[in-house]
Design a protein around this motif. Structure first.
Motif, PDB file in Angstrom:
ATOM      1  N   LYS A  14       0.836  -1.199   0.000  1.00 13.14           N
ATOM      2  CA  LYS A  14       0.000   0.000   0.000  1.00 13.14           C
ATOM      3  C   LYS A  14       0.871   1.249   0.000  1.00 13.14           C
ATOM      4  N   ARG A  36       2.214   2.263  -3.355  1.00 12.56           N
ATOM      5  CA  ARG A  36       1.336   3.025  -4.247  1.00 12.56           C
ATOM      6  C   ARG A  36       1.258   4.504  -3.869  1.00 12.56           C
ATOM      7  N   ARG A  37       1.831   4.864  -2.732  1.00 16.14           N
ATOM      8  CA  ARG A  37       1.802   6.266  -2.274  1.00 16.14           C
ATOM      9  C   ARG A  37       3.188   6.879  -2.230  1.00 16.14           C
ATOM     10  N   ASP A  74       4.323  10.722  -2.467  1.00 14.88           N
ATOM     11  CA  ASP A  74       4.325  11.646  -1.330  1.00 14.88           C
ATOM     12  C   ASP A  74       5.397  11.308  -0.298  1.00 14.88           C
ATOM     13  N   TYR A 128      -7.391   1.344   8.898  1.00 13.07           N
ATOM     14  CA  TYR A 128      -6.194   1.649   9.682  1.00 13.07           C
ATOM     15  C   TYR A 128      -5.625   0.392  10.336  1.00 13.07           C
ATOM     16  N   ALA A 172      -0.430   3.908   5.284  1.00  9.39           N
ATOM     17  CA  ALA A 172      -1.027   4.264   3.987  1.00  9.39           C
ATOM     18  C   ALA A 172      -2.398   4.910   4.188  1.00  9.39           C
ATOM     19  N   THR A 173      -3.181   4.355   5.098  1.00  6.93           N
ATOM     20  CA  THR A 173      -4.499   4.931   5.357  1.00  6.93           C
ATOM     21  C   THR A 173      -4.363   6.331   5.947  1.00  6.93           C
ATOM     22  N   MET A 228      -2.022   8.459   5.292  1.00  8.01           N
ATOM     23  CA  MET A 228      -1.710   9.379   4.188  1.00  8.01           C
ATOM     24  C   MET A 228      -2.997   9.732   3.425  1.00  8.01           C
ATOM     25  N   ASP A 229      -3.774   8.710   3.112  1.00  2.00           N
ATOM     26  CA  ASP A 229      -5.018   8.925   2.355  1.00  2.00           C
ATOM     27  C   ASP A 229      -5.983   9.819   3.124  1.00  2.00           C
ATOM     28  N   ASP A 230      -6.108   9.508   4.396  1.00  2.00           N
ATOM     29  CA  ASP A 230      -7.072  10.196   5.239  1.00  2.00           C
ATOM     30  C   ASP A 230      -6.684  11.672   5.372  1.00  2.00           C
ATOM     31  N   LYS A 264      -4.889  13.330   3.281  1.00  2.88           N
ATOM     32  CA  LYS A 264      -5.032  13.943   1.964  1.00  2.88           C
ATOM     33  C   LYS A 264      -6.495  14.298   1.709  1.00  2.88           C
ATOM     34  N   ALA A 265      -7.370  13.345   2.028  1.00  2.00           N
ATOM     35  CA  ALA A 265      -8.794  13.563   1.786  1.00  2.00           C
ATOM     36  C   ALA A 265      -9.306  14.776   2.557  1.00  2.00           C
TER      37      ALA A 265
END
Lengths: 451, 556
Positions: free
Chosen positions: A94, A97-98, A101, A275, A335-336, A338-340, A342-343
């Motif tokens: 995961k 894929r990030r 950043d 998470y 990874a979560t 980072m996504d969270d 970012k969102a």
């Protein structure tokens, strides 16, 4: 003694007061100052930092600096990431894929191979020598960045294990005011585990016992004020006044909405699952909630796979099985996160640092393990202020030496300061009455990794 | 009512005469000298009395010197503290805890004009003194043990050793000599501990905590025992002070025989090579010979042990630094700051606020046989120590004038002992390092109130500390009306009026009687029962407020 300002009419006490007000952040180095000014002038909110602390020293060879085809490499395969040419462990899919950043520093080169002393070095930026009590990085950052209107402490430490060197987690000469609020601490023989990890992350003693309702609590506080204030009125003591301030802040926090940050039940199940239902995963979720509410420094410790042990990355035996399992906790949580972030539009203002106290030997020992190795290892930075998608430095084919661009501890912390818009050369008054810079003045920040 | 509660109640109400409690709570330690000795007789072991200096003459000298400076500065000193303020302070400073309520009551009623001196004598013979001094000096001598579990483990015999020293009344010079010359162990201490043996009292922790490193040992020795900070001279000549790099390594050479088997270890394991008296100065190619800080070199004789030669020089009555450094530290322990402050920075750049006084304290301390109890008697008998912390007058805020007693933060140990004393809860013994599964209300409290390196007069409180005292388990247990502590005992005594109950809680927590207006207001609150309309619960509210007040959690 070495009174640095002995020619100036400023006493140590006045100096302490001035520093407390932030008026004494003297800056002395032109170019770093300019850099800091650039970073700080970036539009947007106040910056925050999340430190992902890998207790025990994670193996770089099995995470971010693999050596496929070499006998030191071990069984793990490399996988491609979202950035062409950068490859990491197959057990961090995961994060792969990030990678846009994230920036990997493969040339960490430090000198200390003892857990306690190395933790102190990485976490304060200084070696533990003599009586100077250097503050941990979180205390330094929160002192510079905390918004005075914040109803939460400026530094929260999630699930730490401080046993081997509590001083590495302490505010040192900055004083208790900048101490971390600690939740979910592990200790020898007391590992935070059980449930989904969230229950352990509540603040201790945050609420009075259930029979003390709001009216009774107010009555008690009224009595306290009646008893306390005449005592304080008759005495001129900053120490005693600070106690009143601490009580006011504690009550503000107990009664503020901000403290709901610690209540993870507000979050949707699918996010909590993403998470990871373990202390580190839920700790990363808590970190996001705290940063969202303006806390400038949060650290989350990955001690081990839940219920397993407290120095999980200290893989002297069976390194590969342990690192695989740790990666399975680390990868989704980070990874979560980072996504969270970012969102929610927070990633650009939130610096993420991943490190432990040292790396591990590229050579594999007789127990299928890897031992302490400060000579050449990896750390990762990402998010706010960082130009992601790149690799800094390199190690030799066998992984035993840094081949390019060695990075010392002060270099890394100075880089983090700049990414946060802070001047690493700002000074604080130490317990010896001598000013100490936030980061050792010999630091050479990694400029190519700054956005 | 259980027997324990009755006992507590009796103690609180001061129904037992003064001596009875003292006899049970402070049985004299072995060889602690004659309890019946007169006020002027120091209790130096070996019975030096004829030439022993008089602590009370020294107390007068203290007041004269301090008074001269106050006059020069035209500052009016604060008035003397009343008996209650004095008693609480001297208990905290000597015995490491607030006094029991019964003791306060008797002290307030006692009309002996010598009572302040007598209580000091009694406290110096108590186990509290031994415990408090050992804890304070362990923190001074091996501060590393606080932060580092490995060091704490290696130094596990250190505090027991200190306790032995203070209980037996060993002179400070002899103590330091033993510490500096301790034979290096066989490395089996850890094994013995794991097999369940008691730790042996030993000062080896000092060497262990410095990882057996000659540079760290030189720096630590000089800082602790001479009050001189040499660390900066380790790498370069000191820009302000007079100490050079060569002088630093000259001192380090006395420890050059320590042979570290594993230099990367945080604690020392190894042996000593006898007769080694030189050391290479890093990155210079030069070698330093063992040299005292006054520039002289020992004349070595056959079979001289290197560390013994250094220890003898350091602790010699002729060494001007040794006695001064110790006197300054003891002064700081009782005033929150030294006559030289910071205490480790003695030298031309950092002059004492009262140089003649420091010299006199040092001289008399040496004459007393380096007996810490002698200096403590002198300091606590002085008006300077006995001044109140309350009130304002111009100039009293200048800390180095000692015009008024400053408000000082409690050490975590003092706070814990005081909470136990006030609440009547059972005392929990500290956990040794590396105890698995270790958590307890005591440990949590100690963690949250751990010293942060700032001076006691400049300490800052934290949110977590406030939460611990407001909502934490220790105070909650203390407030349980069905429990076995002070509050429950007071609340249950039907023969006490509300005003007497409030008084009892004041004596327990603040070591004083309430003022009229306090008594008035609080008794009214209790009688009306507060928000719960229950006087018992309202009394718990009052006790909560007392324990959360700075008057409880500071030494003033």
């Amino acid at each position: 003694m070495t009174r640095p300002f002995r020619d100036l009419p400023v006493t140590r006490r006045q100096w302490m007061r001035m520093s407390a007000l932030g008026a004494a952040a003297v800056s002395c180095s032109g170019w770093i100052e300019a850099l800091a000014a650039d970073a700080a002038s970036a539009p947007g909110r106040r910056r925050s930092c999340i430190l992902l602390w890998m207790n025990g020293g994670p193996s770089q060879t099995d995470t971010f600096d693999l050596k496929p085809g070499h006998k030191n490499g071990g069984p793990f395969e490399e996988i491609e990431t979202s950035v062409p040419g950068i490859r990491i462990s197959e057990h961090l899919p995961k994060l792969a894929r990030r990678m846009d950043d994230l920036a990997i520093i493969r040339s960490m080169s430090t000198k200390e191979g003892d857990h306690g002393r190395a933790s102190y070095h990485l976490r304060t930026g200084y070696m533990p020598t003599g009586p100077i009590a250097y503050p941990t990085f979180g205390s330094l950052v929160s002192k510079e960045l905390a918004d005075p209107r914040l109803e939460l402490p400026g530094f929260v430490s999630i699930a730490p294990f401080r046993g081997l060197n509590p001083a590495a987690y302490a505010p040192g000469f900055l004083g208790h005011r900048f101490a971390p609020l600690i939740v979910g601490e592990s200790d020898f023989g007391r590992v935070v585990s059980g449930g989904d990890g969230a229950e352990a992350l509540k603040v201790k003693d945050l609420s009075p016992p259930s029979e003390i309702n709001r009216r009774r609590a107010d009555a008690r506080l009224g009595l306290l004020a009646d008893i306390r204030d005449p005592f304080l009125d008759l005495r001129s003591s900053d120490a005693a006044y600070s106690q009143r301030t601490a009580y006011e802040n504690a009550i503000t926090m107990m009664r503020s909405d901000a403290v709901k940050a610690f209540d993870l039940d507000d979050e949707p199940d699918h996010l909590r699952d993403a998470y990871g239902r373990n202390t580190f995963g839920q700790g990363c979720l808590l970190a996001r909630r705290l940063v969202e509410r303006g806390v400038p420094f949060v650290e989350v410790t990955l001690n081990g796979v839940d219920g397993n042990n407290i120095l999980g990355w200290d893989t002297h035996q069976d390194n590969f099985e342990a690192v695989r399992r740790l990666s399975e906790v680390l990868d989704p949580a980070w990874a979560t996160l980072m996504d969270d972030l970012k969102a929610r539009g927070l990633l650009d203002s939130t610096l993420i640092v991943w490190m432990g106290e040292f790396g591990r030997t590229p050579t594999i020992n007789g127990n299928n393990g890897r031992d302490h190795f400060p000579n050449a290892w990896s750390a990762v930075v990402g998010g706010g202020g960082i130009a992601g998608g790149r690799v800094i430095g390199a190690t030799t084919a066998d992984g035993t030496e840094v081949e390019d661009r060695p990075v010392a501890v002060p270099d890394l912390l100075a880089t983090a300061c700049l990414a946060l818009g802070l001047d690493p050369m700002a000074q604080n008054m130490s317990n010896l009455g001598r000013p100490i810079r936030v980061v050792d003045p010999e630091a050479k920040p990694i400029r190519e990794v700054l956005a | 009512m259980s027997r324990l509660r009755i006992l507590i109640l009796i103690l609180i109400l001061g129904m037992i005469p003064l001596g009875a409690f003292a006899a049970s709570a402070s049985a004299p330690p072995p060889a602690a000298g004659d309890p019946d000795r007169g006020p002027g007789e120091a209790s130096t072991p070996g019975g030096i009395t004829s030439s022993a200096p008089d602590p009370y003459a020294l107390a007068e000298a203290i007041d004269r010197r301090i008074g001269d400076r106050l006059e020069e500065a035209s500052v009016e000193p604060a008035p003397l503290a009343d008996d209650a303020e004095f008693l609480r302070r001297v208990w905290l400073d000597i015995a490491g805890s607030i006094p029991p309520a019964s003791e306060v009551r008797s002290f307030l009623l006692d009309d002996d004009p010598q009572k302040r001196r007598k209580i000091v004598d009694r406290l110096l013979d108590s186990p509290g003194y031994v415990r408090n001094m050992s804890m304070q000096w362990r923190n001074l001598m091996i501060p590393e043990a606080e932060g580092d579990q490995q060091v704490g483990f290696a130094a596990i015999g250190f505090e027991p050793w200190l306790r032995q020293q203070f209980a037996e009344g060993v002179g400070y010079d002899a103590m330091v000599r033993e510490l500096l010359t301790v034979p290096l162990g066989d490395g089996q201490q850890a094994n013995r501990l794991f097999s369940g043996e008691e730790p042996e009292p030993s000062p080896i922790g000092f060497v262990a905590a410095k990882a057996g490193d000659p540079g760290a040992l030189a720096a630590g020795t000089s800082r602790l025992f001479l009050g001189i900070r040499l660390e900066c001279a380790q790498c370069h000549d000191h820009p302000f002070a007079t100490w050079s790099r060569d002088e630093f390594w000259g001192l380090a050479a006395f420890f050059s025989g320590l042979d570290r088997q594993s230099p990367e270890m945080a604690i020392f394991q190894g042996r000593e090579i006898p007769g080694r008296t030189e050391i290479a100065i890093p990155e210079t190619g030069r070698v330093a010979q063992a040299t005292f800080l006054d520039g002289t070199r020992p004349r070595w004789r056959y079979a001289d042990e290197t560390r013994s030669v250094l220890a003898k020089w350091i602790t010699s009555p002729e060494n001007p630094y040794f006695a001064r450094a110790a006197a300054n530290r003891l002064w700081a322990q009782f005033f929150g700051r030294g006559l030289v402050d910071p205490v480790d920075e003695m030298g031309p750049i950092n002059q004492p606020s009262h140089p003649e006084l420091l010299d006199e304290l040092a001289l008399r301390f040496a004459q007393s046989g380096f007996d810490p109890r002698f200096l403590i008697r002198a300091i606590t008998a002085s008006d300077t120590y006995q001044r109140t912390s309350a009130g304002y007058a111009p100039g009293q805020d200048v800390p180095e004038l000692f015009a008024r007693m400053p408000v000082r933060g409690l050490s975590p140990e003092q706070l814990y002992e005081s909470l136990i004393q006030a609440s009547g809860l059972e005392r929990e013994e500290p956990l040794p390092p590396f105890v698995f599964g270790g958590t307890s209300p005591r440990k949590d409290l100690m963690d949250r109130f751990a010293e942060d390196g700032t001076s006691p007069t400049e300490r800052r409180s934290t949110i977590l500390q406030a939460l611990t005292l407001m909502n934490g388990p220790l105070v909650n247990t203390a407030l349980n009306p069905e429990g076995s502590g002070t509050l429950a005992a007071v609340a249950d005594s039907y023969f006490l009026s509300t005003r007497e109950k409030v008084e009892a809680l004041y004596l327990a927590a603040f070591s004083r009687l309430p003022r009229d207006e306090e008594l008035e207001r609080l008794a009214r609150y209790v009688d009306r029962g507060g928000p719960t309309l229950d006087p018992k619960r309202a009394l718990a509210d009052v006790f909560w407020a007392l324990l959360n007040s700075p008057e409880f959690s500071f030494n003033h």
